[in-house]
Motif scaffolding. Sequence first.
Motif, PDB file in Angstrom:
ATOM      1  N   LEU A  36      -0.749  31.285 -16.627  1.00  0.00           N
ATOM      2  CA  LEU A  36      -1.869  31.127 -15.713  1.00  0.00           C
ATOM      3  C   LEU A  36      -2.864  30.101 -16.232  1.00  0.00           C
ATOM      4  N   ALA A  37      -3.115  30.105 -17.537  1.00  0.00           N
ATOM      5  CA  ALA A  37      -4.048  29.133 -18.107  1.00  0.00           C
ATOM      6  C   ALA A  37      -3.525  27.711 -17.937  1.00  0.00           C
ATOM      7  N   ALA A  38      -2.234  27.494 -18.189  1.00  0.00           N
ATOM      8  CA  ALA A  38      -1.657  26.163 -18.042  1.00  0.00           C
ATOM      9  C   ALA A  38      -1.627  25.728 -16.576  1.00  0.00           C
ATOM     10  N   TYR A  39      -1.284  26.669 -15.699  1.00  0.00           N
ATOM     11  CA  TYR A  39      -1.259  26.379 -14.262  1.00  0.00           C
ATOM     12  C   TYR A  39      -2.648  25.973 -13.767  1.00  0.00           C
ATOM     13  N   ASN A  40      -3.649  26.746 -14.132  1.00  0.00           N
ATOM     14  CA  ASN A  40      -5.006  26.427 -13.684  1.00  0.00           C
ATOM     15  C   ASN A  40      -5.525  25.136 -14.307  1.00  0.00           C
ATOM     16  N   ASP A  41      -5.117  24.861 -15.526  1.00  0.00           N
ATOM     17  CA  ASP A  41      -5.495  23.601 -16.170  1.00  0.00           C
ATOM     18  C   ASP A  41      -5.046  22.408 -15.333  1.00  0.00           C
ATOM     19  N   VAL A  42      -3.791  22.427 -14.918  1.00  0.00           N
ATOM     20  CA  VAL A  42      -3.270  21.286 -14.165  1.00  0.00           C
ATOM     21  C   VAL A  42      -3.791  21.279 -12.735  1.00  0.00           C
ATOM     22  N   MET A  43      -3.982  22.451 -12.127  1.00  0.00           N
ATOM     23  CA  MET A  43      -4.509  22.491 -10.767  1.00  0.00           C
ATOM     24  C   MET A  43      -5.929  21.918 -10.712  1.00  0.00           C
ATOM     25  N   ILE A  44      -6.762  22.330 -11.648  1.00  0.00           N
ATOM     26  CA  ILE A  44      -8.144  21.839 -11.675  1.00  0.00           C
ATOM     27  C   ILE A  44      -8.175  20.345 -11.973  1.00  0.00           C
ATOM     28  N   ALA A  45      -7.313  19.886 -12.872  1.00  0.00           N
ATOM     29  CA  ALA A  45      -7.288  18.463 -13.234  1.00  0.00           C
ATOM     30  C   ALA A  45      -6.962  17.578 -12.040  1.00  0.00           C
ATOM     31  N   TYR A  46      -6.181  18.114 -11.098  1.00  0.00           N
ATOM     32  CA  TYR A  46      -5.780  17.323  -9.937  1.00  0.00           C
ATOM     33  C   TYR A  46      -6.523  17.730  -8.666  1.00  0.00           C
ATOM     34  N   GLY A  47      -7.614  18.458  -8.820  1.00  0.00           N
ATOM     35  CA  GLY A  47      -8.449  18.802  -7.678  1.00  0.00           C
ATOM     36  C   GLY A  47      -7.835  19.813  -6.738  1.00  0.00           C
ATOM     37  N   LYS A  48      -6.991  20.682  -7.266  1.00  0.00           N
ATOM     38  CA  LYS A  48      -6.344  21.724  -6.463  1.00  0.00           C
ATOM     39  C   LYS A  48      -6.988  23.077  -6.752  1.00  0.00           C
ATOM     40  N   PRO A  49      -6.922  24.021  -5.816  1.00  0.00           N
ATOM     41  CA  PRO A  49      -7.534  25.343  -6.054  1.00  0.00           C
ATOM     42  C   PRO A  49      -6.758  26.134  -7.093  1.00  0.00           C
ATOM     43  N   PRO A  50      -7.427  26.645  -8.120  1.00  0.00           N
ATOM     44  CA  PRO A  50      -6.745  27.451  -9.134  1.00  0.00           C
ATOM     45  C   PRO A  50      -6.448  28.851  -8.616  1.00  0.00           C
ATOM     46  N   ALA A  51      -5.604  29.561  -9.336  1.00  0.00           N
ATOM     47  CA  ALA A  51      -5.358  30.978  -9.055  1.00  0.00           C
ATOM     48  C   ALA A  51      -6.486  31.775  -9.696  1.00  0.00           C
ATOM     49  N   LEU A  52      -7.153  32.615  -8.923  1.00  0.00           N
ATOM     50  CA  LEU A  52      -8.347  33.300  -9.404  1.00  0.00           C
ATOM     51  C   LEU A  52      -8.048  34.598 -10.141  1.00  0.00           C
ATOM     52  N   THR A  53      -6.873  35.165  -9.937  1.00  0.00           N
ATOM     53  CA  THR A  53      -6.508  36.414 -10.604  1.00  0.00           C
ATOM     54  C   THR A  53      -5.059  36.320 -11.087  1.00  0.00           C
ATOM     55  N   PRO A  54      -4.674  37.160 -12.067  1.00  0.00           N
ATOM     56  CA  PRO A  54      -3.271  37.177 -12.477  1.00  0.00           C
ATOM     57  C   PRO A  54      -2.324  37.513 -11.329  1.00  0.00           C
TER      58      PRO A  54
END
Length: 238
Positions: A41-59
């Motif tokens: 989840l941390a890696a997924y949100n890292d890349v989503m935020i870097a590319y201006g995409k909505p992160p996953a807010l919960t596990p």
Amino acid sequence: MTLTMPARGLDDAAAFARLGRPDAVLFDWDHTLVDAWGAILAAYNDVMIAYGKPPALTPEEGRLRIRRSMRDTFPEIFGDRWQEAALRFKAAYAARHLETVVAMEGAADLLDLLAGQGIPLGVVSNKQGPFLRAEVAHLGWGERFGALLGAGDATRDKPDAAPVIEALATVGREAGPNVWFVGDALVDMDCARAAGCTGILLVHDGTSLDEGVLTRADLRVVDCRHLHDLVTSAMGLT
């Protein structure tokens, strides 16, 4: 989708006794045998935020989003920049995954039970193959498995049948109803069906189940500990 209670629609030892002894058992990896979702989840949100995409807010949201492999999903999310985004994800995940991966409760005992009966075991995951094998080695589980296939190791990834067929060929078995595929997601049950195997769904607490997955599974249990106890009873090992 949330179950009314964890026991809803679960199967019992009699159902497993009717199956008989499996020719082989294949497992999904994440949220089936191990918990590595913190790093994922941390890696997924890292890349989503870097590319201006909505992160996953919960596990739970993350588990529902992250089912298919990167080569199947990243082109849909990132378009022409998907390979660049994939490299960022891999770097972020590599930096933390071995520090956080832990066995799910009952997983080691379940593997030992099946291996002790001489049943070939394997893993078919949509995690990148090198990460999967590194985690297996980190846990000291290498001798338990005859086949370890991650995303990119076969011609297609789950839910395609290709990695199941290849994993079974590695352990000298053929796909069919006497092969169990154990996983926690719709992609696993669809993969089992595509290969003609018996799909066994781990429902856990039901909070991160895909819509419709209960009807796609051939059998439903709570978790590895529950499956261990059912198999023990069905095989008369108590």
